[in-house]
Design a protein around this motif. Structure first.
Motif, short mmCIF file in Angstrom:
data_model
loop_
_atom_site.label_atom_id
_atom_site.label_comp_id
_atom_site.label_asym_id
_atom_site.label_seq_id
_atom_site.Cartn_x
_atom_site.Cartn_y
_atom_site.Cartn_z
N VAL A 61 39.00 49.23 36.92
CA VAL A 61 38.12 47.73 36.17
C VAL A 61 38.89 46.92 35.44
CG1 VAL A 61 36.40 46.40 34.92
CG2 VAL A 61 35.49 48.35 36.71
N LEU A 91 40.13 42.85 36.48
CA LEU A 91 40.29 42.36 34.87
C LEU A 91 42.01 41.47 34.95
CD1 LEU A 91 37.57 43.14 33.35
CD2 LEU A 91 37.05 41.70 34.00
N THR A 111 30.87 50.67 32.81
CA THR A 111 31.15 51.18 34.52
C THR A 111 29.83 52.32 34.19
OG1 THR A 111 33.40 52.39 33.33
CG2 THR A 111 33.14 50.45 34.97
N VAL A 127 34.44 43.07 40.49
CA VAL A 127 34.41 42.45 39.02
C VAL A 127 35.35 40.77 39.58
CG1 VAL A 127 36.76 42.76 37.43
CG2 VAL A 127 35.67 44.84 38.58
#
Length: 201
Positions: A17, A21, A132, A188
């Motif tokens: 993740v 990002l 997460t 995301v």
């Protein structure tokens, strides 16, 4: 600047993740890497750790050998607490300094990726907590695959961390990564779009 604290247990997809990002434009601070810097030989933290646990934990090059330190602190809660009381405040200060520097540079979104964000009381550094989450079996399967540790060793690590339910109590956003990578990336991207829309509102 918006600061996201990204946390999650071992094998929960936190780094994945974080990478997504970063690809979308966030600047990431990896608390693990900051921790390694804090341990560098002859820094204040290094000296305190050596004073607390003895020179037997050092390698020949004076670096702290985590393989020697690990068994000492994980076998003794008081020793672990002692180590954390030295290291966690130092990492907090280092992350705070980096965030300040990012603000000066005009960074729009910063991510602090930290497995122990909640346990170490670092949430005051961030505006939102994202976590997460996956079921224990998924976390174990993923970690065994990439680490070479046994099923039992990984389960012990998973269970020594906060549970998903405990983390969720502190989280503003929960990302279920028990799906394929493309789906995680879609989730995301949607959260990112939402974040930017809210920041302009």
């Amino acid at each position: 600047m918006i600061v996201i604290g990204l946390t999650g247990g071992i094998g929960s997809g936190k780094s994945t993740v974080s990478q997504f990002l970063q690809k979308l434009g966030a600047t990431v601070i990896d608390a693990d890497k900051v921790g390694h810097e804090a341990y560098m030989p002859h820094t204040g933290v290094w000296q305190q750790v050596v004073d607390a646990f003895g020179r037997g934990i050092l390698q020949e090059n004076e670096e702290i050998d985590r393989r020697k330190l690990g068994p000492i602190v994980f076998a003794d809660p008081a020793a672990l607490q002692r180590l954390n009381s030295i290291v966690h405040p130092a990492i907090y200060r280092m992350i705070a300094e980096r965030l300040e520097e990012m603000r000066r540079k005009g960074v729009k979104v910063a991510v602090v990726e930290a497995a122990i964000l909640i346990e170490a009381n670092w949430t005051s550094l961030v505006d939102q907590v994202w976590m997460t989450a996956v079921p224990e079996d998924t976390a174990v399967e993923r970690t065994v695959k990439r680490s070479g540790l046994s099923d039992e060793q990984v389960r012990a690590r998973v269970r020594s961390q906060l549970s998903n339910a405990e983390r969720a109590r502190h989280a503003d956003v929960i990302i279920d990564t028990n799906c394929d990578l493309a789906e995680v990336e879609r989730k995301v991207a949607a959260l990112w779009g939402q974040l930017l829309a809210e920041s302009k509102a």
